[in-house]
Write a protein that holds these residues in place. Structure first.
Motif, PDB file in Angstrom:
ATOM      1  N   GLN A 245       0.828  -1.330   0.060  1.00 16.53           N
ATOM      2  CA  GLN A 245       0.139   0.007   0.089  1.00 16.53           C
ATOM      3  C   GLN A 245       0.836   1.135  -0.063  1.00 16.53           C
ATOM      4  OE1 GLN A 245      -2.794  -0.166   3.148  1.00 16.53           O
ATOM      5  NE2 GLN A 245      -4.321  -1.083   1.804  1.00 16.53           N
ATOM      6  N   LEU A 246       2.204   1.063   0.096  1.00 15.17           N
ATOM      7  CA  LEU A 246       3.013   2.300  -0.098  1.00 15.17           C
ATOM      8  C   LEU A 246       2.899   2.787  -1.306  1.00 15.17           C
ATOM      9  CD1 LEU A 246       6.359   1.328   1.926  1.00 15.17           C
ATOM     10  CD2 LEU A 246       4.581   2.751   2.464  1.00 15.17           C
ATOM     11  N   PHE A 247       2.391   1.768  -2.323  1.00  9.88           N
ATOM     12  CA  PHE A 247       2.401   2.402  -3.777  1.00  9.88           C
ATOM     13  C   PHE A 247       0.999   2.878  -4.277  1.00  9.88           C
ATOM     14  CE2 PHE A 247       5.343  -1.342  -3.721  1.00  9.88           C
ATOM     15  CZ  PHE A 247       6.325  -0.470  -4.313  1.00  9.88           C
ATOM     16  N   GLY A 248       0.118   2.965  -3.128  1.00  5.55           N
ATOM     17  CA  GLY A 248      -1.310   3.207  -3.235  1.00  5.55           C
ATOM     18  C   GLY A 248      -2.250   2.674  -2.471  1.00  5.55           C
ATOM     19  N   ASN A 249      -3.164   3.349  -1.977  1.00  7.26           N
ATOM     20  CA  ASN A 249      -4.275   2.603  -1.220  1.00  7.26           C
ATOM     21  C   ASN A 249      -5.014   1.552  -2.016  1.00  7.26           C
ATOM     22  OD1 ASN A 249      -3.669   3.893   1.277  1.00  7.26           O
ATOM     23  ND2 ASN A 249      -4.640   5.522   0.986  1.00  7.26           N
ATOM     24  N   GLU A 250      -5.176   1.687  -3.267  1.00 10.25           N
ATOM     25  CA  GLU A 250      -5.873   0.865  -4.227  1.00 10.25           C
ATOM     26  C   GLU A 250      -5.194  -0.480  -4.232  1.00 10.25           C
ATOM     27  OE1 GLU A 250      -4.427   3.665  -5.027  1.00 10.25           O
ATOM     28  OE2 GLU A 250      -3.330   3.606  -7.132  1.00 10.25           O
ATOM     29  N   PHE A 251      -3.845  -0.701  -3.950  1.00  9.54           N
ATOM     30  CA  PHE A 251      -3.209  -1.843  -4.057  1.00  9.54           C
ATOM     31  C   PHE A 251      -3.208  -2.460  -2.544  1.00  9.54           C
ATOM     32  CE2 PHE A 251      -1.088   1.216  -6.736  1.00  9.54           C
ATOM     33  CZ  PHE A 251      -1.619   0.607  -8.101  1.00  9.54           C
ATOM     34  N   GLY A 252      -2.949  -3.980  -2.479  1.00  9.39           N
ATOM     35  CA  GLY A 252      -2.941  -4.521  -1.143  1.00  9.39           C
ATOM     36  C   GLY A 252      -3.292  -5.900  -1.016  1.00  9.39           C
ATOM     37  N   LEU A 253      -3.805  -6.338   0.118  1.00  7.12           N
ATOM     38  CA  LEU A 253      -4.559  -7.656   0.126  1.00  7.12           C
ATOM     39  C   LEU A 253      -5.839  -7.492   0.525  1.00  7.12           C
ATOM     40  CD1 LEU A 253      -1.526  -9.394   2.542  1.00  7.12           C
ATOM     41  CD2 LEU A 253      -1.565  -9.033   0.240  1.00  7.12           C
ATOM     42  N   SER A 254      -6.594  -8.698   0.125  1.00  6.90           N
ATOM     43  CA  SER A 254      -7.892  -9.049   0.466  1.00  6.90           C
ATOM     44  C   SER A 254      -7.987 -10.362   0.813  1.00  6.90           C
ATOM     45  CB  SER A 254      -8.945  -8.588  -0.703  1.00  6.90           C
ATOM     46  OG  SER A 254      -8.561  -9.016  -1.987  1.00  6.90           O
ATOM     47  N   TYR A 255      -8.929 -10.744   1.552  1.00 10.98           N
ATOM     48  CA  TYR A 255      -9.120 -12.049   2.100  1.00 10.98           C
ATOM     49  C   TYR A 255     -10.693 -12.827   1.803  1.00 10.98           C
ATOM     50  CZ  TYR A 255      -4.664 -13.062   4.459  1.00 10.98           C
ATOM     51  OH  TYR A 255      -3.380 -13.216   4.636  1.00 10.98           O
ATOM     52  N   LYS A 256     -10.843 -13.612   1.352  1.00 12.51           N
ATOM     53  CA  LYS A 256     -12.172 -14.336   1.355  1.00 12.51           C
ATOM     54  C   LYS A 256     -11.955 -15.859   1.800  1.00 12.51           C
ATOM     55  CE  LYS A 256     -13.549 -15.240  -2.705  1.00 12.51           C
ATOM     56  NZ  LYS A 256     -14.071 -15.142  -4.164  1.00 12.51           N
ATOM     57  N   SER A 257     -12.536 -16.355   2.995  1.00 10.64           N
ATOM     58  CA  SER A 257     -12.446 -17.321   3.561  1.00 10.64           C
ATOM     59  C   SER A 257     -13.916 -17.972   4.019  1.00 10.64           C
ATOM     60  CB  SER A 257     -11.413 -17.337   4.788  1.00 10.64           C
ATOM     61  OG  SER A 257     -11.357 -18.699   5.299  1.00 10.64           O
ATOM     62  N   GLU A 258     -13.935 -19.036   4.007  1.00  7.08           N
ATOM     63  CA  GLU A 258     -14.904 -20.161   4.419  1.00  7.08           C
ATOM     64  C   GLU A 258     -14.550 -20.990   5.500  1.00  7.08           C
ATOM     65  OE1 GLU A 258     -18.930 -22.185   2.785  1.00  7.08           O
ATOM     66  OE2 GLU A 258     -17.581 -21.201   1.561  1.00  7.08           O
ATOM     67  N   LYS A 259     -15.206 -21.103   6.596  1.00  9.68           N
ATOM     68  CA  LYS A 259     -14.919 -22.196   7.668  1.00  9.68           C
ATOM     69  C   LYS A 259     -14.907 -23.424   6.851  1.00  9.68           C
ATOM     70  CE  LYS A 259     -13.249 -22.535  11.822  1.00  9.68           C
ATOM     71  NZ  LYS A 259     -12.015 -21.832  12.159  1.00  9.68           N
ATOM     72  N   TRP A 260     -13.646 -24.174   7.371  1.00 10.94           N
ATOM     73  CA  TRP A 260     -13.821 -25.792   6.884  1.00 10.94           C
ATOM     74  C   TRP A 260     -13.743 -25.731   5.330  1.00 10.94           C
ATOM     75  CZ3 TRP A 260     -11.967 -27.879  10.998  1.00 10.94           C
ATOM     76  CH2 TRP A 260     -12.444 -27.405  12.238  1.00 10.94           C
ATOM     77  N   VAL A 261     -13.617 -24.769   4.626  1.00 12.24           N
ATOM     78  CA  VAL A 261     -13.579 -24.946   3.249  1.00 12.24           C
ATOM     79  C   VAL A 261     -12.477 -24.258   2.556  1.00 12.24           C
ATOM     80  CG1 VAL A 261     -14.701 -24.167   0.879  1.00 12.24           C
ATOM     81  CG2 VAL A 261     -16.122 -24.502   2.793  1.00 12.24           C
ATOM     82  N   GLY A 262     -11.747 -23.355   3.053  1.00 10.14           N
ATOM     83  CA  GLY A 262     -10.646 -22.783   2.723  1.00 10.14           C
ATOM     84  C   GLY A 262     -10.593 -21.272   2.669  1.00 10.14           C
ATOM     85  N   THR A 263      -9.235 -20.689   2.276  1.00 11.68           N
ATOM     86  CA  THR A 263      -9.070 -19.287   2.366  1.00 11.68           C
ATOM     87  C   THR A 263      -8.511 -18.872   1.066  1.00 11.68           C
ATOM     88  OG1 THR A 263      -8.680 -19.363   4.640  1.00 11.68           O
ATOM     89  CG2 THR A 263      -7.876 -17.493   3.493  1.00 11.68           C
ATOM     90  N   GLU A 264      -8.826 -17.584   0.469  1.00  9.36           N
ATOM     91  CA  GLU A 264      -8.098 -17.279  -0.716  1.00  9.36           C
ATOM     92  C   GLU A 264      -7.671 -15.794  -0.468  1.00  9.36           C
ATOM     93  OE1 GLU A 264     -10.490 -17.723  -4.698  1.00  9.36           O
ATOM     94  OE2 GLU A 264     -10.252 -15.555  -4.707  1.00  9.36           O
ATOM     95  N   VAL A 265      -6.390 -15.585  -0.914  1.00  8.99           N
ATOM     96  CA  VAL A 265      -5.890 -13.982  -0.635  1.00  8.99           C
ATOM     97  C   VAL A 265      -5.577 -13.680  -1.999  1.00  8.99           C
ATOM     98  CG1 VAL A 265      -4.203 -12.744   0.343  1.00  8.99           C
ATOM     99  CG2 VAL A 265      -4.588 -14.956   1.520  1.00  8.99           C
TER     100      VAL A 265
END
Length: 598
Positions: free
Chosen positions: A562-582
């Motif tokens: 995010q030093l390159f801009g607030n439009e960049f960075g990480l976002s998480y999507k996860s479901e319990k006992w199914v998995g996680t996507e970053v």
């Protein structure tokens, strides 16, 4: 004091300096113009009034001269009669015995008086009344009015009382001649005997008022101005509106005129303001010139209109000048204000180019210096922050490497004890490549291919450690392999997926890494089929690098991107006992070795 504060509050209601300066200058100039115009008008009006007074005084003096010349002529006529031998002999008390002896004298005297009347149309009659009861006039046959006793007439008594000096009467109806009634002014004088002491009779000259009317009517004192004459008793000798005076429809300041000598006084106000100019005569009359003040200035209306128009013109010019001056004064301030707003928006490259040696120029110069110093301080702060972040990154790397190195070496030892030489070689080779990627020069960014090589070695090591429990797949577009990205951004994400997702799952774990180009961004997706996370865990995972991730530094990776801009960075999507996507979004336009600062 309170009034001053009110004036100040009024001025502060104008939000701009230009408006305040314009209003203040306009009020000041308007005040000065009005005062100057009023003073100029009063001086001009006073000068005109003084000239008019002088003019009226000269006119009245001229009337006085004309009247005195006229009266002097009448006095000369009376002297002519007093020195006539026939007149003297006729009124001597001891002369004449019979009417026959008297008539030749009467005829000669009448002829004398007739000759005078022929040359002087202004003389109504000439008469002589002897103390011996004899009477002679300009008419050979004259019948006196039996009802009028001449010895009781004022002109007779006054002349007798003056003892030889001429007396001028007030206008009166002369009724001494039977069936004749004329308005006349009488000049009478006592005729002396040969010794010059004893009186023998009264000489009377009745003067028509036509000459006085003619003299006074020629006077022009404005549209309504006029001249009137009063005698020493205050009786009006002549007035152009005699009928109005007699019917009391018009009055004059007779008492004030009687008390005043030669000079002038003013009475009344407004349009009724009148100026009386008085001139005394040697025979007791007073000639009074009356002029109306508003008529002394013949073109007063034009003067007022002229002053008004010049005032309006001066006011318009003053307003224009005040506007130009206020604009000239406020323009640099407005320019400085715009520059300040640019600085407020973050533009520290702005410069105030207003060049002047006055206070505003000095303020502009000081502002430019201040902005320059702020810019230098900001750059210094950015450099300090960058240095601090680099130090933190190095510290993070230093924290990661020993931890990972310990686990890997522990796995290598474990495989060596069990004689798994090929696996030991493979893990040791991967570990060597991993550290080579970490120490890839000293740049902050690396090509995607280097980052992929790094994460591949890392996952191979982790796969050897967890054997059948972990598998991975990497699918990255070849077109982005040469694009530079911050280094070591995938390892913390993958390590977090292994230790907090797959490790706690009973099923075999799968880590999938994809990399694609999306417009001006590079998007990496790291997905696992681990135990997943609750919503609260996802909300906390990026807030503290010391919290959920326990030293792995996911939040640190997010902050670096995010030093390159607030439009960049990480976002998480996860479901319990199914998995996680970053989802990792990075800028595409980074150059080799680019700093974190935008």
């Amino acid at each position: 004091m309170r009034k001053g504060r009110n004036v100040g509050s009024f001025l502060f209601k104008f939000r701009s300096i230009q408006s305040s300066i314009s209003v203040v200058f306009s009020c000041l100039i308007l005040f000065l113009i009005v005062i100057t115009s009023y003073i100029s008008y009063r001086l001009s009006a006073d000068a005109v009034e003084m000239n008019s007074k002088h003019y009226i005084s000269e006119i009245v003096k001229q009337v006085n001269i004309n009247l005195q010349s006229y009266i002097t002529n009448m006095e000369d006529i009376s002297l002519l009669a007093s020195t006539n031998k026939d007149v003297k002999y006729y009124i001597t008390g001891t002369s004449f015995i019979s009417d026959e002896e008297r008539r030749p004298y009467e005829k000669r005297i009448s002829d004398l008086f007739q000759s005078i009347l022929i040359t002087r149309k202004d003389i109504a009659s000439i008469m002589v009344f002897g103390y011996n009861k004899r009477f002679v006039s300009d008419r050979r046959i004259t019948s006196l009015n039996l009802n009028a006793n001449f010895e009781e007439q004022p002109w007779y008594r006054n002349a007798k009382a003056e003892g030889g000096r001429s007396v001028i009467s007030a206008p009166h109806v002369q009724n001494m001649i039977q069936n004749e009634y004329r308005w006349v002014v009488s000049l009478s004088r006592e005729l002396k005997s040969a010794d010059g002491i004893t009186g023998d009779g009264i000489f009377l000259v009745d003067l028509n008022l036509s000459v006085i009317n003619q003299i006074c009517n020629q006077i022009n004192l404005g549209k309504r101005g006029y001249v009137f004459i009063v005698d020493k008793d205050g009786s009006i000798v002549y007035h152009p509106q005699q009928k109005l005076i007699n019917s009391n429809l018009k009055t004059e300041m007779i008492d004030q005129v009687k008390q005043s000598g030669s000079g002038s006084f003013t009475t009344g106000e407004g349009n009724k303001k009148r100026m009386y100019t008085i001139q005394e005569t040697h025979f007791g009359w007073k000639i009074v010139g009356v002029a109306y003040a508003n008529e002394l200035i013949a073109n007063q209306y034009q003067i007022n209109v002229s002053y008004f128009l010049w005032t309006i013109l001066a006011l318009v010019i003053a307003l224009c000048l005040s506007f130009i001056l206020s604009r000239h004064l406020s323009q640099p301030i407005k320019l400085l204000q715009r520059n300040m707003k640019q600085v407020e928006k973050g533009d520290f490259t702005i410069r105030s180019d207003f060049q002047s040696k006055n206070e505003i120029g000095q303020l502009s110069h000081t502002f430019t210096i201040m902005v320059g110093r702020i810019r230098d301080l900001m750059n210094q702060i950015i450099q300090n922050e960058e240095s601090k972040r680099k130090s933190e990154m190095k510290l993070l790397e230093a924290q990661i490497n020993p931890h990972f190195l310990y686990n890997t070496l522990d796995s290598i030892i474990w495989m060596a004890e069990r004689k798994k030489h090929d696996e030991v070689v493979l893990m040791t080779s991967s570990l060597a490549k991993l550290f080579r990627a970490i120490i890839h020069k000293n740049d902050e960014t690396v090509p995607v291919r280097v980052e992929i090589e790094h994460i591949t070695n890392y996952l191979q090591i982790q796969t050897m450690r967890y054997k059948d429990k972990l598998d991975f797949r990497i699918d990255v577009d070849t077109g982005i392999l040469d694009v530079h990205i911050p280094k070591i951004i995938l390892q913390p994400i993958v390590e977090n997926a292994i230790y907090h997702g797959i490790k706690n799952s009973l099923e075999p774990g799968q880590v999938t890494i994809t990399g694609t180009e999306a417009g001006d961004t590079i998007v990496f997706v790291v997905a696992d089929n681990g135990v997943g996370m609750e919503q609260e865990q996802m909300e906390q995972i990026l807030k503290s690098r010391d919290g959920v991730v326990k030293g792995i530094g996911v939040s640190n990776v997010n902050e670096r991107i995010q030093l390159f801009g607030n439009e960049f960075g990480l976002s998480y999507k996860s479901e319990k006992w199914v998995g996680t996507e970053v989802r990792i979004v990075l800028p595409k336009c980074l150059q080799k070795g680019a700093d974190h600062a935008p």
